[in-house]
Design an enzyme around this catalytic site. Structure first.
Site, PDB file in Angstrom:
ATOM      1  N   LYS A 100       0.814  -1.225   0.000  1.00 28.54           N
ATOM      2  CA  LYS A 100       0.000   0.000   0.000  1.00 28.54           C
ATOM      3  C   LYS A 100       0.840   1.265   0.000  1.00 28.54           C
ATOM      4  O   LYS A 100       0.457   2.284  -0.580  1.00 28.54           O
ATOM      5  CB  LYS A 100      -0.973   0.006   1.184  1.00 28.54           C
ATOM      6  CG  LYS A 100      -0.318  -0.152   2.550  1.00 28.54           C
ATOM      7  CD  LYS A 100      -0.294  -1.580   3.005  1.00 28.54           C
ATOM      8  CE  LYS A 100       0.603  -1.761   4.199  1.00 28.54           C
ATOM      9  NZ  LYS A 100       0.611  -3.107   4.719  1.00 28.54           N
ATOM     10  N   VAL A 132      -5.123  -3.460   1.340  1.00 34.16           N
ATOM     11  CA  VAL A 132      -6.085  -2.765   2.205  1.00 34.16           C
ATOM     12  C   VAL A 132      -6.941  -3.805   2.928  1.00 34.16           C
ATOM     13  O   VAL A 132      -7.575  -4.649   2.300  1.00 34.16           O
ATOM     14  CB  VAL A 132      -7.025  -1.846   1.383  1.00 34.16           C
ATOM     15  CG1 VAL A 132      -8.026  -1.155   2.301  1.00 34.16           C
ATOM     16  CG2 VAL A 132      -6.226  -0.825   0.591  1.00 34.16           C
ATOM     17  N   GLY A 151      -6.236  -6.378   4.929  1.00 35.39           N
ATOM     18  CA  GLY A 151      -5.828  -7.787   5.057  1.00 35.39           C
ATOM     19  C   GLY A 151      -6.673  -8.700   4.186  1.00 35.39           C
ATOM     20  O   GLY A 151      -6.681  -8.589   2.963  1.00 35.39           O
ATOM     21  N   ILE A 186      -9.921  -8.857   3.836  1.00 33.25           N
ATOM     22  CA  ILE A 186     -11.257  -8.382   3.422  1.00 33.25           C
ATOM     23  C   ILE A 186     -11.253  -8.061   1.920  1.00 33.25           C
ATOM     24  O   ILE A 186     -10.412  -7.281   1.470  1.00 33.25           O
ATOM     25  CB  ILE A 186     -11.651  -7.095   4.183  1.00 33.25           C
ATOM     26  CG1 ILE A 186     -11.472  -7.267   5.688  1.00 33.25           C
ATOM     27  CG2 ILE A 186     -13.067  -6.674   3.849  1.00 33.25           C
ATOM     28  CD1 ILE A 186     -11.636  -5.960   6.469  1.00 33.25           C
ATOM     29  N   GLY A 221       3.179 -10.561  14.279  1.00 30.25           N
ATOM     30  CA  GLY A 221       3.422 -10.318  12.855  1.00 30.25           C
ATOM     31  C   GLY A 221       2.416  -9.371  12.232  1.00 30.25           C
ATOM     32  O   GLY A 221       2.239  -9.359  11.018  1.00 30.25           O
ATOM     33  N   GLU A 239       4.009  -3.230  10.828  1.00 30.32           N
ATOM     34  CA  GLU A 239       4.907  -2.942   9.717  1.00 30.32           C
ATOM     35  C   GLU A 239       6.351  -3.061  10.205  1.00 30.32           C
ATOM     36  O   GLU A 239       6.620  -3.006  11.414  1.00 30.32           O
ATOM     37  CB  GLU A 239       4.680  -1.513   9.212  1.00 30.32           C
ATOM     38  CG  GLU A 239       3.309  -1.275   8.622  1.00 30.32           C
ATOM     39  CD  GLU A 239       3.019  -2.158   7.427  1.00 30.32           C
ATOM     40  OE1 GLU A 239       3.744  -2.083   6.437  1.00 30.32           O
ATOM     41  OE2 GLU A 239       2.068  -2.948   7.501  1.00 30.32           O
ATOM     42  N   ASP A 286       0.230   4.084   7.832  1.00 33.54           N
ATOM     43  CA  ASP A 286      -0.257   2.888   7.119  1.00 33.54           C
ATOM     44  C   ASP A 286      -1.748   3.040   6.796  1.00 33.54           C
ATOM     45  O   ASP A 286      -2.195   2.734   5.687  1.00 33.54           O
ATOM     46  CB  ASP A 286      -0.001   1.651   8.011  1.00 33.54           C
ATOM     47  CG  ASP A 286      -0.559   0.387   7.398  1.00 33.54           C
ATOM     48  OD1 ASP A 286       0.022  -0.119   6.428  1.00 33.54           O
ATOM     49  OD2 ASP A 286      -1.608  -0.094   7.888  1.00 33.54           O
ATOM     50  N   LYS A 296      -3.667   3.304   2.992  1.00 34.25           N
ATOM     51  CA  LYS A 296      -4.841   2.512   2.593  1.00 34.25           C
ATOM     52  C   LYS A 296      -6.005   3.438   2.225  1.00 34.25           C
ATOM     53  O   LYS A 296      -6.736   3.184   1.266  1.00 34.25           O
ATOM     54  CB  LYS A 296      -5.218   1.552   3.719  1.00 34.25           C
ATOM     55  CG  LYS A 296      -4.129   0.494   3.966  1.00 34.25           C
ATOM     56  CD  LYS A 296      -4.296  -0.225   5.286  1.00 34.25           C
ATOM     57  CE  LYS A 296      -3.211  -1.285   5.494  1.00 34.25           C
ATOM     58  NZ  LYS A 296      -3.213  -1.858   6.846  1.00 34.25           N
TER      59      LYS A 296
HETATM   60  N1  HSE Z   1       0.706  -3.331   9.713  1.00 29.53           N
HETATM   61  C1  HSE Z   1      -0.534  -3.523   9.087  1.00 29.53           C
HETATM   62  C2  HSE Z   1      -1.615  -3.565  10.147  1.00 29.53           C
HETATM   63  C3  HSE Z   1      -0.516  -4.801   8.296  1.00 29.53           C
HETATM   64  O1  HSE Z   1      -1.306  -3.619  11.334  1.00 29.53           O
HETATM   65  O2  HSE Z   1      -2.782  -3.522   9.808  1.00 29.53           O
HETATM   66  C4  HSE Z   1      -1.535  -4.862   7.228  1.00 29.53           C
HETATM   67  O3  HSE Z   1      -1.400  -3.855   6.286  1.00 29.53           O
END
Ligand code: HSE
Length: 436
Positions: A105, A132, A134, A136, A187, A190, A201, A205
């Site tokens: 993104k 955008v 994950g 969805i 995980g 970012e 972030d 998006k």
């Molecule tokens: N770092 C991002 C989050 C990962 O926490 O949503 C998905 O883009």
């Protein structure tokens, strides 16, 4: 059975998820698409770490150029992240006639125009569902299933890390920094977690969703972006008391030839569906002129959900290739030449109710002075509390205002913060309690 050869750039968390999905669901995907999806090369600088998956010998190397120039590979999956070398690699893949699937993104928010134009000219797909929300399927929903609507507004909880942190602070009273470490372990975060917690972030998006929904180019630097690092447990507790939840929202609204484009912590009434999206879940709420409000939610981050979105794009490309089609739907749902250039409404002109939290000395006349300054700037108070009393220390005073113009609120807070009795910079949180 015909096979389609895939190349993967970047073998981190999501890349590993893609390999796992391909290994587990290979037969199922072949059944559905009628083609065998074969991952023939993976390129990553780190070729020694054990990712817990078995690969055929020779697949993993550090040779990205070799992958990009391999004539067998028809689809390149870019999961490196960041601007460079991802940008150069994606452009090279396009130039070599390969379709591209990316979760990047940041890259698309800043260099989307260059990349989408290059793809349009080369007649290849650039698909980015994983970038955008994950897992969805919001991008394909906007471009295709909802593609007959004119959109008026969009709201998103678009960062799993922030939503996870705010939820844990809310439900367990935990401290911001501790929960962030936990989100990183899962995980979700970012590589640079400031992108998560400072709202960048989410803004990346939002830029993509704005272009998709409103058919416009978006100047990323003009998106107002504020993260959650200044939010305290006290604000979350006050939000509760007033009947709100605190969420990091991405907000986009169309207002003639202007759009609102902002990312900031927002108080949302507890009984709104948006308020029920907790933990690493994300959601997008869109309003279309014919469909009305639609809300999509699901895991917004993490290996498996993001791999699902990446591979969904690969499946779509496989269907195209099987049908002999190069590209089917333009990357932003319309050709680059049809995009508008809507201006982003200046933040000073935003009108909304506000939560204002001031830390002051508990002395006579303090409240009267503050109320006077708010009144002078045309800010009408809906309610106010001063819950604690610790004579020696600063105490919080919280005001909930009626709708006010942001320029007036900022001017009032600037004046209030000059008072000798005000002990630290005051905090404002915007409220969204009137969704169409
Ligand atoms: N770092 C991002 C989050 C990962 O926490 O949503 C998905 O883009």
């Amino acid at each position: 059975m015909r096979s389609i050869k895939l190349g993967l750039l970047g073998f981190g968390t999501i890349g590993t998820g893609v390999v796992k999905l391909l290994q587990k669901n290979h037969a199922l995907l072949a059944e559905r698409t009628g083609v065998s999806l074969e991952l023939v090369r993976i390129a990553d600088l780190d070729i020694t770490t054990d990712r817990g998956v078995n690969l055929a010998p020779g697949i993993l190397s550090a040779d990205a150029e070799g992958l990009l120039n391999d004539p067998e590979i028809q689809v390149v999956i870019e999961l490196i992240g960041g601007y460079e070398p991802a940008r150069s690699f994606v452009l090279k893949a396009i130039q070599n006639g390969k379709h591209v699937v990316t979760a990047n993104k940041a890259l698309l928010a800043l260099h989307g125009e260059e990349i989408f134009r290059a793809a349009e000219e080369a007649g290849v797909e650039v698909m980015y569902e994983a970038s955008v929300g994950g897992g969805i399927p919001v991008i394909s929903a906007i471009k295709e299933n909802l593609g007959a609507n004119e959109f008026t507004s969009l709201y998103g909880i678009l960062n799993g890390t922030c939503n996870y942190i705010l939820t844990r602070m809310d439900e367990e009273g935990e401290v911001f920094a501790d929960v962030l470490v936990d989100a990183q372990k899962h995980g979700y975060a970012e590589a640079d977690p400031t992108f998560d917690v400072e709202g960048i972030d989410t803004a990346h998006k939002l830029a993509l969703l704005l272009s998709l929904c409103f058919g416009t180019r978006v100047d990323f630097d003009k998106i107002y972006t504020e993260g959650i690092s200044k939010i305290t447990a006290l604000d979350i507790e006050f939000a509760h008391g007033f009947g709100y939840k605190l969420k990091l929202l991405a907000i986009g609204k169309r207002d003639g030839d202007q759009i609102e484009a902002r990312v900031h912590p927002t108080m949302v009434p507890k009984d709104y569906p948006l308020s029920t999206i907790n933990g690493v879940f994300n959601c997008v709420r869109l309003v279309g002129d014919f469909v009305g409000p639609v809300m999509l939610s699901g895991y917004g981050a993490g290996m498996d959900a993001t791999a699902s979105a990446v591979m969904g794009d690969v499946v779509a490309i496989a269907h195209n290739l099987k049908a002999g089609i190069g590209t089917r739907v333009a990357a932003l749902g319309c050709p680059q030449s049809a995009l508008s250039n809507y201006a982003i409404k200046p933040m000073e002109q935003i009108v909304t109710p506000y939560y204002l939290r001031l830390m002051v000395k508990d002395q006579p006349m303090v409240l009267a002075q503050i109320a006077g300054i708010l009144g002078k700037h045309q800010i009408s108070i809906e309610s106010m509390i001063q819950p604690h009393r610790h004579v020696a220390e600063a105490v919080p005073i919280v005001f909930m205002t009626h709708e006010a113009e942001e320029r007036n609120v900022r001017a009032a807070l600037y004046e209030i913060d000059q008072l000798g009795e005000v002990c630290e910079e005051s905090l404002l949180i915007r409220i969204e309690d009137n969704l169409e």
